[in-house]
Design an enzyme around this catalytic site. Structure first.
Site, mmCIF file in Angstrom:
data_model
loop_
_atom_site.group_PDB
_atom_site.id
_atom_site.type_symbol
_atom_site.label_atom_id
_atom_site.label_comp_id
_atom_site.label_asym_id
_atom_site.label_seq_id
_atom_site.Cartn_x
_atom_site.Cartn_y
_atom_site.Cartn_z
ATOM 1 C CD GLU A 139 -3.046 -0.600 -0.062
ATOM 2 O OE1 GLU A 139 -3.098 0.570 -0.482
ATOM 3 O OE2 GLU A 139 -3.705 -1.526 -0.562
ATOM 4 C CB SER A 140 2.025 3.346 2.225
ATOM 5 O OG SER A 140 2.314 2.650 3.432
#
Ligand code: CA
Length: 410
Positions: A139-140
């Site tokens: 995700e990040s």
């Protein structure tokens, strides 16, 4: 939902149009000087109308002021929303970056550093630590790519522009509720251009439903608090139907002469039933116990094959893309020192451009192999059309689009 495609774009600097700061609920008519001014006027009018609705829905004046006194229309958000990729991306190209050696080793470091916290979260929510770390990684990039676009501005822009006003308005109202709850300030409530926020890339409605305060400071902080990030992710995955103790799936080996029509997300049965059709683990060992599972061949007959179960599908709740779920599970497996893939990807196959995909769909339809309305994207209808054609000419019916198929059909 958390859209991984957005992560890469999240930190792109924006060309911003600063609207004149409005009072939260009052339209201030000013003479129209240019089309840009007229556009900004319309935007401010939309925001004011939205404010009235939000006020009626229980958002207080202080929250509306803090959200909208400095609200800005962001042209770049609209550009990104309208951009369609020219190429469909090969699954191996995506996995090369999503599950890179560096991503794996950093995940292992994070797992080691956060072990006691993650074990406590895993015990509470029933989701393995390596799965939480893998989602965080995809995700990040472990919190390093959270995006820097103010969620309020992004969602107001998308709501105003209109292509998905209803969705964006709902998310904007949810974002106001988050501000009102005091979990985060407007300045710190940042994320991707499409409103996916923080290290978990939660959209506001998902935040309201699943974010938790794990470090006990009274705020659900998915931007700055790693315990909150991990527990919020675990809570979401747990409530999305994660089955504790069950594997996500396994790389498998199919028997000689296997009918690839059987490799279809709609054909689900127990691993035991698949074993009776000759499906084995890729290392030749028996399959694990896995109910309700289907065969996944992301690159068709020539690439790796997987048997995937309910926990694979749970990750689709986070982001509804097969390649995303595969990336999360493969990364988790590698972080936990599990095996890499055995079967190589067919890297000589080229990704089709959207135009080539359109041509393939059109040709399939023209030859009587119904593949739905041509749209340049591979979906179940396209796969079905391809399988029908492949079968008619004696090719393995894997439903995978290739340039070779396009050339044969033309
Ligand atoms: Ca907290």
């Amino acid at each position: 939902m958390a859209l991984l495609a957005l992560v890469g774009c999240a930190s792109t600097p924006l060309v911003e149009t600063k609207a004149s700061p409005p009072p939260a609920t009052v339209v201030t008519p000013t003479p129209v000087a240019s089309s840009e001014d007229a556009h900004n006027q319309k935007f401010i009018r939309w925001v004011n109308e939205f404010s009235a609705t939000a006020s009626a829905a229980g958002i207080n004046g202080a929250t509306l002021h803090s959200a909208f006194d400095t609200v800005r229309f962001l042209p770049r958000v609209i550009e990104l929303d309208r951009t369609q990729p020219e190429f469909t991306r090969n699954v191996w190209d995506y996995l090369d970056s999503a599950v890179s050696a560096l991503r794996i080793s950093r995940g292992q470091e994070k797992l080691l550093q956060l072990r006691p916290q993650l074990d406590a979260i895993a015990a509470r929510y029933g989701v393995p630590p390596e799965v939480l770390v893998a989602i965080w990684g995809v995700e990040s990039n472990y919190g390093t790519h959270v995006g820097d676009i103010p969620a309020i501005d992004a969602l107001a822009t998308l709501g105003f522009e209109g292509r998905r006003e209803e969705w964006a308005s709902g998310q904007l109202l949810a974002a106001l509720k988050i501000l009102q709850s005091g979990d985060i300030s407007r300045e710190q409530m940042v994320g991707s251009w499409a409103g996916a926020m923080g290290q978990t890339q939660f959209i506001p409605s998902v935040f309201l439903a699943y974010a938790v305060d794990a470090d006990g400071d009274g705020k659900r902080d998915i931007w700055g608090s790693v315990p909150d990030v991990m527990a919020s992710t675990a809570n979401f995955i747990s409530q999305s139907g994660w089955r504790t103790g069950q594997p996500w799936g396994i790389e498998v080996r199919l028997p000689q002469g296997f009918d690839y029509v059987r490799a279809d997300a709609a054909i689900r049965q127990s691993a035991e039933a698949w074993a009776s059709e000759g499906v084995l683990a890729v290392d030749g060992k028996p399959l694990p116990v896995l109910p309700d599972s289907f065969l996944l061949l992301p690159a068709g007959a020539r690439g790796p094959a997987f048997l995937v179960g309910p926990n694979f599908r749970t990750i689709l709740r986070y982001n509804n893309a097969t390649s995303y779920a595969l990336a999360v599970h493969l990364l988790a497996q590698r972080i936990a020192n599990g095996p890499a893939l055995r079967e190589p990807w067919p890297r000589d196959l080229q990704a089709l451009t959207r135009n080539q995909m359109l041509a393939l769909q059109t040709a399939l339809n023209a030859h009587g192999f119904d593949s739905g309305t041509p749209d340049g994207m591979v979906g179940p209808a396209t796969q079905r059309g391809i399988r029908l054609y492949q079968r008619s000419v004696g090719l393995p019916a894997d439903g995978y689009p290739t340039l070779d198929l396009l050339q044969r059909l033309q």
